[in-house]
Write an enzyme that holds these catalytic residues in place. Structure first.
Site, PDB file in Angstrom:
ATOM      1  N   ARG A 144      42.364  28.098  41.355  1.00 64.78           N
ATOM      2  CA  ARG A 144      41.921  29.473  41.188  1.00 64.78           C
ATOM      3  C   ARG A 144      41.543  30.020  42.564  1.00 64.78           C
ATOM      4  O   ARG A 144      41.224  29.254  43.471  1.00 64.78           O
ATOM      5  CB  ARG A 144      40.711  29.550  40.261  1.00 64.78           C
ATOM      6  CG  ARG A 144      40.953  29.026  38.839  1.00 64.78           C
ATOM      7  CD  ARG A 144      39.672  29.153  38.016  1.00 64.78           C
ATOM      8  NE  ARG A 144      39.849  28.724  36.639  1.00 64.78           N
ATOM      9  CZ  ARG A 144      39.564  27.500  36.185  1.00 64.78           C
ATOM     10  NH1 ARG A 144      39.087  26.584  37.029  1.00 64.78           N
ATOM     11  NH2 ARG A 144      39.756  27.169  34.922  1.00 64.78           N
ATOM     12  N   LYS A 168      35.095  26.691  37.235  1.00 65.91           N
ATOM     13  CA  LYS A 168      34.234  27.534  36.400  1.00 65.91           C
ATOM     14  C   LYS A 168      33.072  26.725  35.837  1.00 65.91           C
ATOM     15  O   LYS A 168      33.232  25.582  35.444  1.00 65.91           O
ATOM     16  CB  LYS A 168      35.050  28.118  35.238  1.00 65.91           C
ATOM     17  CG  LYS A 168      35.997  29.236  35.654  1.00 65.91           C
ATOM     18  CD  LYS A 168      36.659  29.850  34.430  1.00 65.91           C
ATOM     19  CE  LYS A 168      37.526  31.042  34.801  1.00 65.91           C
ATOM     20  NZ  LYS A 168      38.165  31.636  33.612  1.00 65.91           N
ATOM     21  N   HIS A 244      46.909  34.319  40.681  1.00 65.39           N
ATOM     22  CA  HIS A 244      46.898  33.598  39.409  1.00 65.39           C
ATOM     23  C   HIS A 244      48.318  33.315  38.918  1.00 65.39           C
ATOM     24  O   HIS A 244      48.531  32.370  38.157  1.00 65.39           O
ATOM     25  CB  HIS A 244      46.115  34.392  38.359  1.00 65.39           C
ATOM     26  CG  HIS A 244      45.230  33.523  37.525  1.00 65.39           C
ATOM     27  ND1 HIS A 244      44.197  32.770  38.046  1.00 65.39           N
ATOM     28  CD2 HIS A 244      45.238  33.252  36.192  1.00 65.39           C
ATOM     29  CE1 HIS A 244      43.606  32.095  37.078  1.00 65.39           C
ATOM     30  NE2 HIS A 244      44.225  32.370  35.938  1.00 65.39           N
ATOM     31  N   ARG A 247      49.151  29.956  40.095  1.00 63.91           N
ATOM     32  CA  ARG A 247      48.510  28.927  39.257  1.00 63.91           C
ATOM     33  C   ARG A 247      49.298  28.738  37.959  1.00 63.91           C
ATOM     34  O   ARG A 247      49.554  27.612  37.528  1.00 63.91           O
ATOM     35  CB  ARG A 247      47.070  29.348  38.966  1.00 63.91           C
ATOM     36  CG  ARG A 247      46.316  28.442  37.983  1.00 63.91           C
ATOM     37  CD  ARG A 247      44.851  28.877  37.938  1.00 63.91           C
ATOM     38  NE  ARG A 247      44.147  28.425  36.751  1.00 63.91           N
ATOM     39  CZ  ARG A 247      43.536  27.256  36.650  1.00 63.91           C
ATOM     40  NH1 ARG A 247      43.580  26.396  37.643  1.00 63.91           N
ATOM     41  NH2 ARG A 247      42.891  26.923  35.545  1.00 63.91           N
ATOM     42  N   HIS A 270      40.806  23.030  32.424  1.00 67.23           N
ATOM     43  CA  HIS A 270      40.588  23.692  31.133  1.00 67.23           C
ATOM     44  C   HIS A 270      39.671  22.838  30.260  1.00 67.23           C
ATOM     45  O   HIS A 270      39.911  21.642  30.094  1.00 67.23           O
ATOM     46  CB  HIS A 270      41.919  23.895  30.405  1.00 67.23           C
ATOM     47  CG  HIS A 270      42.777  24.956  31.018  1.00 67.23           C
ATOM     48  ND1 HIS A 270      44.128  25.053  30.778  1.00 67.23           N
ATOM     49  CD2 HIS A 270      42.479  25.980  31.863  1.00 67.23           C
ATOM     50  CE1 HIS A 270      44.619  26.077  31.457  1.00 67.23           C
ATOM     51  NE2 HIS A 270      43.642  26.659  32.117  1.00 67.23           N
ATOM     52  N   TYR A 279      51.098  27.213  27.926  1.00 66.70           N
ATOM     53  CA  TYR A 279      52.229  26.972  28.821  1.00 66.70           C
ATOM     54  C   TYR A 279      53.400  26.308  28.101  1.00 66.70           C
ATOM     55  O   TYR A 279      54.511  26.313  28.606  1.00 66.70           O
ATOM     56  CB  TYR A 279      51.787  26.115  30.008  1.00 66.70           C
ATOM     57  CG  TYR A 279      50.784  26.818  30.869  1.00 66.70           C
ATOM     58  CD1 TYR A 279      51.156  27.886  31.679  1.00 66.70           C
ATOM     59  CD2 TYR A 279      49.437  26.455  30.849  1.00 66.70           C
ATOM     60  CE1 TYR A 279      50.224  28.560  32.451  1.00 66.70           C
ATOM     61  CE2 TYR A 279      48.500  27.122  31.625  1.00 66.70           C
ATOM     62  CZ  TYR A 279      48.911  28.171  32.418  1.00 66.70           C
ATOM     63  OH  TYR A 279      47.987  28.837  33.176  1.00 66.70           O
TER      64      TYR A 279
END
Length: 300
Positions: A144, A168, A244, A247, A270, A279
């Site tokens: 990110r 995150k 992004h 990514r 994630h 994906y």
């Protein structure tokens, strides 16, 4: 507004939400509170109908389903907090039905586009070497923007060829960097970074730990990375390229190359594999071809 500040403090301290997420909650709730303040004297007067009318107004004003869903979630969380902390005598959001935001498949580059982006001519300067390393890591490691900007020299384990990344919610993970990403990073660190850092040595605001620096020797910003990626995208005919997208391309190309979904989940950081599973829908042609090639009963 005082109640809002208490809620935001709770989200920050107790839930550990990232600053960007907190800002989004605050924007949604400031608008909601102002709407309610024009109609009610106290928080206890707000009822389910008022919340539904507010969400309907947002929809009428053209808010996207994703924005409506986020606004509704913000409101539900706010009222649930107030009720649980005995700051209101009821929870009017209990029966609010949130509109489901449609799943939008992320934009990805084709393999040819990725190759054109990363194999274009970069200036043999400190900034040129830096820019190449930035693009290579965004695509080669699936970082990110905030993770790339926050990368410190101590996060690079050269011998093992891994990066220590803080994502995150301050969640940490380890990502390998290899091939052209390794080459570009080492080239920048050996021939570019020191020039940027010593160029303005002693300048206030410099960070000796930062991997990626701007022309003034300070830690690079998100906005600068956005501009760098967009600029190099335009040079090879990719309009409005966003970091992004690199990514997403990293994830899609890895999956198409046979990467295990669980491994990809770890590399992307994630928390839920359902986030990673988006994906799997990116290239149905590839999925069908693999099925025909690999499944023992596909040709029957």
């Amino acid at each position: 507004m005082n109640l809002l500040q208490e809620y935001l403090a709770y989200l920050s301290i107790e839930k550990g939400l990232a600053p960007n997420t907190l800002e989004a909650y605050e924007r949604d709730l400031v608008r909601y509170i102002r709407y309610c303040a024009e109609r009610f004297s106290t928080i206890n007067e707000i009822d389910l109908a008022a919340i539904q009318e507010y969400l309907a107004l947002l929809s009428k004003l053209g808010a996207a389903p994703s924005s409506l869903s986020r606004a509704g979630a913000s409101i539900k969380g706010f009222h649930t907090f107030l009720f649980s902390e005995h700051l209101s005598d009821h929870n009017p959001s209990d029966n609010v039905v949130l509109p489901k935001a449609p799943k939008k498949l992320p934009d990805v580059l084709s393999l040819n586009e990725a190759q054109a982006l990363l194999e274009q001519d970069f200036d043999i300067t400190a900034l040129g070497r830096r820019d190449r390393a930035i693009l290579e890591l965004l695509y080669g490691c699936g970082l990110r923007v905030s993770e790339l900007c926050g990368l410190n020299l101590g996060d690079i384990y050269h011998e093992d060829q891994i990066l220590h990344v803080v994502g995150k919610g301050s969640k940490e993970r380890i990502i390998p960097y290899m091939g052209s990403a390794k080459s570009a990073l080492e080239d920048y660190l050996s021939l570019g970074r020191n020039l940027l850092y010593t160029k303005k040595e002693g300048l206030k605001g410099q960070d000796p730990r930062a991997v990626f620096l701007n022309a003034r020797g300070k830690r690079i910003t998100r906005q600068a990375v956005f501009a760098i990626v967009s600029n190099y995208g335009e040079k090879v005919g990719i309009e409005k390229l966003h970091p992004h997208t690199l990514r997403h391309s990293f994830a899609s190309h890895l999956l198409n190359g046979g990467a295990d979904l669980r491994v990809l989940q770890e590399m992307l950081g994630h928390a839920d594999i359902s986030t990673t599973q988006i994906y799997t829908h990116l290239d149905l042609t590839y999925v069908r071809a693999e099925y025909l090639h690999a499944h023992p009963r596909a040709q029957e």
